[in-house]
Motif scaffolding. Structure first.
Motif, mmCIF file in Angstrom:
data_model
loop_
_atom_site.group_PDB
_atom_site.id
_atom_site.type_symbol
_atom_site.label_atom_id
_atom_site.label_comp_id
_atom_site.label_asym_id
_atom_site.label_seq_id
_atom_site.Cartn_x
_atom_site.Cartn_y
_atom_site.Cartn_z
ATOM 1 N N ALA A 208 0.816 -1.217 0.000
ATOM 2 C CA ALA A 208 0.000 0.000 0.000
ATOM 3 C C ALA A 208 0.850 1.267 0.000
ATOM 4 O O ALA A 208 0.477 2.263 -0.634
ATOM 5 C CB ALA A 208 -0.925 -0.001 1.214
ATOM 6 N N ALA A 209 1.974 1.262 0.695
ATOM 7 C CA ALA A 209 2.779 2.481 0.832
ATOM 8 C C ALA A 209 3.248 3.038 -0.512
ATOM 9 O O ALA A 209 3.014 4.215 -0.811
ATOM 10 C CB ALA A 209 3.958 2.223 1.764
ATOM 11 N N PRO A 210 3.928 2.252 -1.358
ATOM 12 C CA PRO A 210 4.352 2.806 -2.647
ATOM 13 C C PRO A 210 3.191 3.172 -3.555
ATOM 14 O O PRO A 210 3.269 4.147 -4.308
ATOM 15 C CB PRO A 210 5.219 1.707 -3.252
ATOM 16 C CG PRO A 210 4.853 0.460 -2.536
ATOM 17 C CD PRO A 210 4.430 0.880 -1.169
ATOM 18 N N ALA A 211 2.101 2.382 -3.497
ATOM 19 C CA ALA A 211 0.933 2.718 -4.320
ATOM 20 C C ALA A 211 0.340 4.054 -3.888
ATOM 21 O O ALA A 211 -0.001 4.903 -4.728
ATOM 22 C CB ALA A 211 -0.114 1.613 -4.214
ATOM 23 N N ALA A 212 0.220 4.262 -2.580
ATOM 24 C CA ALA A 212 -0.328 5.519 -2.075
ATOM 25 C C ALA A 212 0.589 6.693 -2.366
ATOM 26 O O ALA A 212 0.130 7.839 -2.479
ATOM 27 C CB ALA A 212 -0.584 5.410 -0.572
ATOM 28 N N THR B 55 -4.871 -0.821 -6.624
ATOM 29 C CA THR B 55 -3.916 -1.871 -6.272
ATOM 30 C C THR B 55 -4.532 -2.887 -5.322
ATOM 31 O O THR B 55 -4.406 -4.108 -5.523
ATOM 32 C CB THR B 55 -2.662 -1.248 -5.632
ATOM 33 O OG1 THR B 55 -1.936 -0.530 -6.629
ATOM 34 C CG2 THR B 55 -1.759 -2.311 -5.020
ATOM 35 N N LEU B 56 -5.197 -2.402 -4.278
ATOM 36 C CA LEU B 56 -5.798 -3.315 -3.301
ATOM 37 C C LEU B 56 -6.936 -4.126 -3.911
ATOM 38 O O LEU B 56 -7.081 -5.322 -3.635
ATOM 39 C CB LEU B 56 -6.302 -2.522 -2.093
ATOM 40 C CG LEU B 56 -5.221 -1.840 -1.249
ATOM 41 C CD1 LEU B 56 -5.859 -1.076 -0.090
ATOM 42 C CD2 LEU B 56 -4.210 -2.849 -0.726
ATOM 43 N N ILE C 272 1.443 -8.659 -7.228
ATOM 44 C CA ILE C 272 1.168 -8.643 -8.669
ATOM 45 C C ILE C 272 0.142 -7.568 -8.995
ATOM 46 O O ILE C 272 0.246 -6.875 -10.020
ATOM 47 C CB ILE C 272 0.692 -10.028 -9.136
ATOM 48 C CG1 ILE C 272 1.826 -11.049 -9.023
ATOM 49 C CG2 ILE C 272 0.191 -9.970 -10.587
ATOM 50 C CD1 ILE C 272 1.395 -12.475 -9.275
ATOM 51 N N GLY C 273 -0.849 -7.404 -8.115
ATOM 52 C CA GLY C 273 -1.855 -6.364 -8.329
ATOM 53 C C GLY C 273 -1.238 -4.983 -8.397
ATOM 54 O O GLY C 273 -1.643 -4.145 -9.218
ATOM 55 N N ALA C 274 -0.239 -4.726 -7.557
ATOM 56 C CA ALA C 274 0.432 -3.423 -7.562
ATOM 57 C C ALA C 274 1.123 -3.171 -8.899
ATOM 58 O O ALA C 274 0.999 -2.093 -9.494
ATOM 59 C CB ALA C 274 1.444 -3.356 -6.422
#
Length: 223
Positions: free
Chosen positions: A165-169, A179-180, A211-213
């Motif tokens: 979550a951190a890099p996506a956010a 991503t989630l 993989i989702g990210a």
């Protein structure tokens, strides 16, 4: 955020991340303490082979190339953590359905450093704040889901979610949400596939979330 680095930088990043992930896999993972459990589990030492090391390195190389080719320079530090330590943790989960707590906490610490490094590269304070809040919110959400459905996934998955979550956010709130959602759907699809094949097993969440990210990185070009 600025334009992404060029493909030459992406090629170099792929080699560096692959080497770092392979070093972690071969040098650190076999030394991790085994969890105390009565469930059958592949040991870390038996899991780490030249073959699995190559697989981890290839996935890490692909992740490193993708993020450096498509994301801006200031976003690279946290995404580089995911492309190395995050990939290693996801691989451990994929092979054993266990995520080592100690290595996860070290990854949190390195991710925090990665977030701080975004600032001298040109990121705004709002990007760092969003990264922290996004990681905390994702961890809290999955923590609540864990409390409600403990049979669905383990607490190791709750600890792992903030690493994705951190890099996506750090990119945007929409990137975090996508991503989630994408990662969770991949995990659920994998679980359904195993049920159809009548091969029940504990469901590893970290690989699908990771993989989702990168799927969102592939589909969404940050500017």
């Amino acid at each position: 955020m600025t334009d992404p680095p060029n493909t030459a930088a992406a090629a170099v990043a792929a080699l560096v991340t692959a080497a770092a992930a392979a070093a972690l896999w071969l040098g650190v993972v076999p030394r991790l303490a085994e969890p105390v459990t009565d469930e059958p589990k592949l040991t870390y030492r038996r899991m780490v082979t030249a073959r699995t090391g190559l697989i981890v390195a290839l996935f890490s190389a692909a992740a490193g190339w993708l993020t450096w080719a498509r994301l801006p320079l200031e976003a690279q530090p946290p995404w580089s953590v995911l492309s190395t330590l995050g990939i290693v943790l996801a691989a451990v989960d994929g092979y054993t359905t266990w995520i080592p707590a100690r290595l996860t906490r070290w990854t949190w610490a390195v991710m925090a450093v990665g977030g701080a490094l975004m600032l001298p590269l040109g990121a705004d304070w709002t990007d760092l704040v969003r990264m922290v809040l996004g990681a905390a919110a994702a961890g809290g959400l999955y923590g609540l889901l864990w409390l409600a459905t403990k049979a669905s996934f383990g607490f190791g998955d709750v600890r792992f979610v903030p690493i994705v979550a951190a890099p996506a956010a750090a990119i945007s709130w929409s990137m975090l949400i996508a991503t989630l959602v994408a990662g969770s759907l991949l995990v659920l699809a994998h679980g359904v596939w195993h049920r159809i094949r009548r091969h029940p097993r504990l469901q590893p969440w970290a690989p699908g979330l990771t993989i989702g990210a990168y799927l969102m990185v592939l589909l969404t070009r940050a500017t």
